[in-house]
Every structure is written in structure tokens, then in C-alpha cells.
Write an enzyme that holds these catalytic residues in place. Structure first.
Site: not given
Length: 335
Positions: A10, A77, A150-151, A315
Site C-alpha cells: 500500500r 529476497r 508512523s502515519c 493514513n
């Protein structure tokens, strides 16, 4: 500045949308994700919350083509095997959520990148920057792995800064009513973090922990020991809201708090903090690029030192926008 995105979920996809939308000087060279490139292209082109991307988008020979731009897809990876040195990468936007420890994020630097920006709260002694609050303390000589917090911290910190600068903060408790995220389950299932977190996100309001309030002290050290908080995860797709209950050092009125917020939104925190006195609800802020939108009609006062304040935030979009802002600030101040 030449950047790559590690993890195209996202936040990774919305960061790319913001970079392309503003025709940023930031050039995205590659995207590393274990999901096949054609599937990632589809997810970038079509977004159930934010709509279809307004340019031609297609996958061609392991590249994401957006208009005339060409971005290489990688699927590695082991971070240390990534070709960051060969590509001349200035900065990695670390969006997997897996490399939040300094020693893990530094693997990108070992692979040849110059810096790493983590799109999550960092663990340990990683410098944390919130645009509009403490971003000017960035030191290009030593800050090679940094966090955009963070948001929720990005929403709370501007509000806390205005209160701190104008009235002082004695103590406070924060609750974020937070939209569902990709880590939650659609139906009940096991959760390693906590049992309640494994309950179906469509059917429940789920109490959860959050370090967002304590993380504010990383950018506003004066608040250490004065703030903590919790979260409720609720069944909506996007937009969250912070409820800050706070005791101030100085006596004041709710009107004066509103005036201070409005003034800050028009001056020092313009573009970061917004102010509304309309009858709004959460969906009105889908796509908002602000870190925090102070809701003047939603707050209340108990007395002249004890208040409940409310601030909205997208967010997803708001947070992704701040990542790009921080990228551009780092670029400008690293020359």
C-alpha cells in the site's frame, strides 16, 4: 536523486503515485518485491480506494511503464544481493515493514545504496523525522538510516507541537480510531502479535496497541513520559482520526486553542496541518495530503486546562506524501 522502492504494498505504491503526480526531481529506478511484476502493475494501475492512475500503465519486459517512465522490477529476497551499487542508488525507500532495525536496514547500504528511509517507526537508535516538527534536525553527515515515523505519529506530532509551543503540555492520552490495514484478517484467524488482532476486520472494532504517542517524543523530546496511547481498528477502508485528551500547563480556552491551530496551519505548518470548522466525516478526507486536519467542531473542554482535541488523517495518502517531502528535503540538504 535516484531512489528505489523495496516493497510495493500500500505505502510503496502510494509513494510512487505521489512522486509521479508532482513530477518530483526524485527518479525511481527500480522496485523490489517478490510478487510478479504483472500483478504489481495491476495493483498500481487500479486502486479500490484512490482510483485508477490517470496515466497509461503497463508491464513490459520486467519493467513498470508509466507514461514515458520506465521502472525496473526486481525480485530478490536477499537484500545484500540487490544491485544498488551498479544502479547508483542514492536512497532506498524501505516499505516492506521488515527492515525496521538499523542493522537490517543497513544491508541496503552494504549493497551499495547511500541512504535508507524506512516507511515505518524505526527500532533502536534510528533518527526519526516528522515533517514540520523536527525535519530540520536532519544531519547529512551522519543520518544514513532514517525513519518517517508512523502515519499516526505524523498526525499527532503537529498538534502536540502547537500545544507545546503555545500552552505547554502536562500530560496526555491519545486514542487513534484507525482504518483497517493489510496486516489484518478478513475473517477470524490466529495472530502472532495478539489474539484480538486476529479477529475479522469487517465485523469488529478491535482494540490494539500503538507506539505512536510515545514515538512523538522522538521528535519532541520535551514530551518524554507525558504521552501514551492506544488504537481501535475499525472496519473502514481509509482515513483515521486521533482523539487527544490533554492537560495543559497554562490556562486557556478552547477558542484560543483553535486560533493557535488555525494560525499554525497558515504559517509554520502550512501544507502539513490543515484546519476545518465544517460538519465533516471520515470519507471527506480520502486523498488528503495533509498529515493532520484539526477538527474545530469536534473538540471539547472540561475546564481551562483539560481538553479533548480531534484531528483526521488519510493514513495512506497523507503519510505517503510526507515520505516524498522528506525525500526531497534530504536531497536538497545532502548536496
Amino acid at each position: 536523486m535516484k531512489v528505489v522502492i523495496n516493497g510495493f504494498g500500500r505505502i510503496g505504491r502510494l509513494v510512487l503515485r505521489q512522486i509521479l503526480k508532482r513530477n518530483s526531481s526524485v527518479e525511481v529506478l527500480a522496485i523490489n518485491d517478490l510478487v510478479p511484476g504483472d500483478a504489481l502493475t495491476y495493483l498500481f494501475k487500479f486502486d479500490s480506494t484512490h482510483g485508477r492512475f490517470p496515466e497509461d500503465v503497463r508491464c513490459e519486459a520486467d519493467h513498470l511503464i508509466v507514461g514515458k517512465r520506465k521502472i525496473q522490477f526486481l525480485s530478490e529476497r536477499n537484500v545484500q544481493n540487490l544491485p544498488w551499487k551498479d544502479l547508483g542508488v542514492d536512497l532506498v525507500i524501505e516499505c516492506t515493514g521488515l527492515f525496521t532495525k538499523k542493522e537490517d536496514a543497513e544491508k541496503h547500504i552494504q549493497a551499495g545504496a547511500k541512504r535508507v528511509l524506512i516507511s515505518a517507526p524505526g527500532k533502536g537508535d534510528i533518527p526519526t523525522f516528522v515533517m514540520g516538527v523536527n525535519h530540520k534536525t536532519f544531519n547529512p553527515e551522519k543520518d544514513f538510516v532514517i525513519s518517517n515515523a508512523s502515519c499516526t505519529t505524523n498526525c499527532l506530532a503537529p498538534i502536540a507541537k502547537v500545544l507545546l509551543d503555545n500552552f505547554g503540555i502536562t500530560e496526555g492520552l491519545m486514542t487513534t480510531v484507525h482504518a483497517a490495514t493489510a496486516t489484518q484478517l478478513v475473517v477470524d484467524g490466529p495472530s502472532k502479535k495478539d489474539w484480538r488482532g486476529g479477529r475479522g476486520c469487517l465485523q469488529n472494532i478491535i482494540p490494539a496497541s500503538t507506539g505512536a504517542a510515545k514515538a512523538v517524543t522522538l521528535c519532541l523530546p520535551e514530551l518524554k513520559g507525558k504521552l501514551t496511547g492506544m488504537a481501535f481498528r475499525v472496519p473502514i477502508e481509509d482515513v483515521s482520526v486521533v482523539d487527544l485528551t490533554v492537560r495543559l500547563d497554562k490556562s486557556t480556552t478552547y477558542d484560543d486553542i483553535c486560533k493557535a491551530m488555525k494560525q499554525a496551519s497558515e504559517t509554520d505548518l502550512k501544507g502539513i496541518l490543515d484546519y476545518t470548522d465544517e460538519q465533516v466525516v471520515s470519507s471527506d478526507f480520502i486523498g488528503s495530503e495533509y498529515s493532520s486536519i484539526f477538527d474545530a467542531l469536534a473538540g471539547i473542554a472540561l475546564n481551562d486546562r483539560f481538553f479533548k482535541l480531534v484531528a483526521w488523517y488519510d493514513n495512506e495518502t497523507g503519510y505517503a506524501t510526507r515520505i516524498v517531502d522528506l525525500l526531497e528535503y534530504v536531497e536538497k540538504n545532502s548536496k
